[in-house]
Write a protein that holds these residues in place. Structure first.
Motif, mmCIF file in Angstrom:
data_model
loop_
_atom_site.group_PDB
_atom_site.id
_atom_site.type_symbol
_atom_site.label_atom_id
_atom_site.label_comp_id
_atom_site.label_asym_id
_atom_site.label_seq_id
_atom_site.Cartn_x
_atom_site.Cartn_y
_atom_site.Cartn_z
ATOM 1 N N LEU A 97 -0.906 -12.253 7.829
ATOM 2 C CA LEU A 97 0.080 -11.210 8.119
ATOM 3 C C LEU A 97 1.364 -11.431 7.319
ATOM 4 O O LEU A 97 1.959 -10.473 6.803
ATOM 5 N N LEU A 152 0.618 -10.419 3.667
ATOM 6 C CA LEU A 152 0.488 -8.963 3.533
ATOM 7 C C LEU A 152 1.846 -8.278 3.623
ATOM 8 O O LEU A 152 2.117 -7.301 2.912
ATOM 9 N N LYS A 153 2.697 -8.777 4.509
ATOM 10 C CA LYS A 153 4.039 -8.200 4.664
ATOM 11 C C LYS A 153 4.837 -8.381 3.371
ATOM 12 O O LYS A 153 5.544 -7.476 2.920
ATOM 13 N N VAL A 190 3.884 -5.984 0.674
ATOM 14 C CA VAL A 190 4.398 -4.626 0.880
ATOM 15 C C VAL A 190 5.898 -4.538 0.625
ATOM 16 O O VAL A 190 6.385 -3.580 0.004
ATOM 17 N N GLU A 191 6.622 -5.541 1.058
ATOM 18 C CA GLU A 191 8.095 -5.432 1.073
ATOM 19 C C GLU A 191 8.811 -6.110 -0.088
ATOM 20 O O GLU A 191 9.988 -5.833 -0.316
ATOM 21 N N TYR A 239 0.255 -1.721 -1.010
ATOM 22 C CA TYR A 239 -0.333 -1.980 0.304
ATOM 23 C C TYR A 239 -0.718 -3.454 0.408
ATOM 24 O O TYR A 239 -1.107 -4.089 -0.580
ATOM 25 N N GLY A 240 -0.638 -3.976 1.633
ATOM 26 C CA GLY A 240 -1.083 -5.344 1.835
ATOM 27 C C GLY A 240 -2.587 -5.450 1.701
ATOM 28 O O GLY A 240 -3.115 -6.300 0.987
ATOM 29 N N LEU A 285 -1.430 -4.250 11.499
ATOM 30 C CA LEU A 285 -1.594 -3.790 10.114
ATOM 31 C C LEU A 285 -1.116 -2.354 9.964
ATOM 32 O O LEU A 285 -0.426 -2.002 8.998
ATOM 33 N N GLU A 299 2.952 -1.902 11.080
ATOM 34 C CA GLU A 299 3.881 -2.547 10.168
ATOM 35 C C GLU A 299 3.734 -2.056 8.731
ATOM 36 O O GLU A 299 4.350 -2.593 7.806
ATOM 37 N N LEU A 342 1.186 -2.118 6.637
ATOM 38 C CA LEU A 342 0.514 -3.031 5.714
ATOM 39 C C LEU A 342 -0.757 -2.431 5.123
ATOM 40 O O LEU A 342 -1.373 -3.010 4.227
#
Length: 537
Positions: free
Chosen positions: A186, A189-190, A193-194, A206-207, A252, A255, A257
């Motif tokens: 997680l 993946l975050k 994305v960020e 995308y994650g 997912l 958030e 993701l």
């Protein structure tokens, strides 16, 4: 008088010689007349018109020229194979040899007493006898409850059928490690994305992906595949595993993701395109059916958009429910049965024996040496002209659908990689790395068994299961996208209630009766891992 006797003796001798000659010619003629059998073969609608049809093409001609029997092929549309074959059986015109991957269909033929026991005819297929001795699992799985062998099967290569691919260049840029737990996943993946891993100044990555069947790879991280064996040796539902998987999926989604419109991607095509366009950090393909394509061709496509892209297979991260492996290709796959009404079972087994000889399957799978392939520096077949093979060969795979590829070193998938090419060497290294995931002694298989080895429900329970399954899937989807008002806990409770209300307890009773009666000969997840691990030794 002497002349008369001489002429008479000459006539008798001539008549005798003529008789012997006719007898020899008759014997020779009988030897040249081969038995004829009928064989079902999938029609996938992919044979070029110039190449002919399922019934007659360059490869059926080659088979009948070299085989000890003459085969007449019965085309069966792949998408409607069971329906077509059932009609043929009902009309008494089913082929002698039936090739079909559907376990439930073959079991139904056994229950209807439409299959021939093969034990007395194995002598005519010594090649298959060798396989049975080398892989006793083939006999175990091909034997029905009456103790007789009914099914012909094959050994598949021991590779993963699903695996995650992670962008290593993104990890390096963001100074992150490959995640080993679902919590670490997680975090990664975050960041994907960020933290703008593609460096274009936009929040457009995308994650991971979860469309089509890719969400099943999330389920496998949590061992959430419907059934498992409890500590007291019973088959139970995986309610706790499913709840944990649902919680993860909801995170997912909420958030950001994954693509918020993932449910609209019905076949996974958009997710694949996002991946090839460099927009997904951890790609979960619906299935890895061709390792060369996944590790070489796809990466070359990705690098046209992102020249510095690097990918690597990623092991299943450990979840709160334990450590699992990705799904594997079915290591022992049953494919073929013989019609109880076959007029010449000996000829049918002789055909099977011919088809599984390594030298014959090499031709039917790779084509003619010097025309379709040539030996590379490593001694393995290399395609001469991919376009020629696509036209003349690639569509012919179903004629040898019961062949055990690991039995011929020239056919195994690793031979497709030319290690003198850096891209292909990297692809082969990825395949080998993914194989190592299977060897983790702590990892469990994520399901009760491969779906082809699961027990077949009787027709009344199939209806119940189908109806409940649809309702539960809708509930789980709502649990993911339904916001704070509809929690995973509520979705799990509602799904369990739907299961019990719809008759799920009847299915549980059937499963446990089956397990009690068959656990000594069932091929379960632990057996799958034991076999693929032994193949990698």
């Amino acid at each position: 008088m002497k002349i008369t006797l001489a002429l008479g003796l000459t006539a008798v001798m001539a008549a005798g010689a003529a008789g012997c000659s006719q007898k020899e010619e008759g014997t020779k003629g009988q030897a040249e007349r081969k038995a004829t059998i009928t064989v079902s073969n999938y029609d996938r609608g992919n044979i070029p018109a110039a190449e002919g049809t399922v019934e007659e093409n360059r490869w059926t001609k080659w088979i009948n020229e070299h085989s000890p029997v003459t085969a007449k092929y019965v085309p069966v549309a792949r998408a409607e194979s069971v329906k077509k074959l059932n009609v043929l059986f009902a009309s008494g015109s089913a082929p002698d040899i039936v090739n079909d991957f559907d376990t439930g269909f073959r079991n139904s033929l056994y229950q209807q007493k439409q299959l021939l026991p093969l034990d007395d005819y194995l002598q005519y297929a010594p090649e298959y006898q060798k396989l049975l001795e080398k892989y006793p699992q083939l006999r175990k799985i091909g034997t029905k409850p009456d103790g007789k062998l009914y099914e012909i099967g094959k050994i598949n290569e021991p590779h993963l059928q699903s695996v995650a691919f992670i962008r290593m260049d993104w990890l390096k840029k963001l100074k992150l490690e490959v995640p080993k737990t679902t919590d670490e996943l997680l975090v990664v993946l975050k960041a994907f994305v960020e933290q703008d891993p593609d460096g274009n100044g936009k929040k457009d990555t995308y994650g991971t992906n979860m469309s089509y069947t890719s969400d099943g790879m999330v389920d496998s991280m949590f061992g959430s595949y419907g059934w498992k064996i409890s500590s007291d040796d019973k088959i139970v539902r995986t309610w706790e595993n499913t709840l944990e998987s649902l919680r993860f999926k909801k995170r997912l989604f909420e958030e950001g993701l994954i693509d918020k419109d993932y449910l609209a991607d019905k076949n996974g095509a958009k997710a694949k395109q996002d991946y090839l366009n460099g927009k997904i950090g951890v790609y979960l393909p619906p299935v890895v059916s061709n390792w060369f394509e996944s590790t070489v061709t796809d990466l070359q496509t990705l690098r046209k958009v992102v020249p510095g892209a690097e990918i690597a297979p990623m092991a299943e991260p450990r979840s709160p429910m334990g450590q699992f492996v990705h799904h594997v290709v079915n290591p022992v796959q049953m494919t073929t049965v013989i019609n109880a009404d076959a007029k010449d079972p000996k000829a049918a087994m002789e055909y099977i024996n011919f088809m599984i000889k390594p030298e014959n399957s090499l031709i039917l799978k790779k084509g003619v040496e010097g025309e379709h392939w040539k030996k590379g520096a490593d001694g393995f077949p290399k395609v001469i002209d991919p376009a020629k093979n696509a036209k003349e060969l690639d569509w012919a795979m179903d004629y040898t659908m019961f062949y055990s590829i690991p039995e011929n070193p020239l056919l195994i998938s690793t031979t497709a990689f030319d290690v003198s090419d850096p891209d292909q060497k990297a692809g082969l290294d990825m395949l080998k790395k993914a194989d190592e995931f299977l060897l983790n002694p702590e990892a469990q298989y994520p399901a009760l068994s491969h779906y082809e080895h699961m027990p077949n429900l009787p027709s009344d329970l199939v209806v119940i299961n189908t109806n409940i399954d649809k309702e539960m899937k809708d509930i789980y989807a709502k649990g993911i996208i339904g916001g704070a008002k509809y929690t995973p806990e509520q979705a799990a409770a509602d799904a369990k209630a739907a299961w019990e209300r719809g008759g799920g307890k009847q299915i549980e009773e059937f499963m446990n009766t089956w397990y009690k009666e068959n656990k000594d000969r069932a091929f379960l997840g632990k057996d799958i891992l034991e076999m693929v691990r032994s193949q990698h030794k």
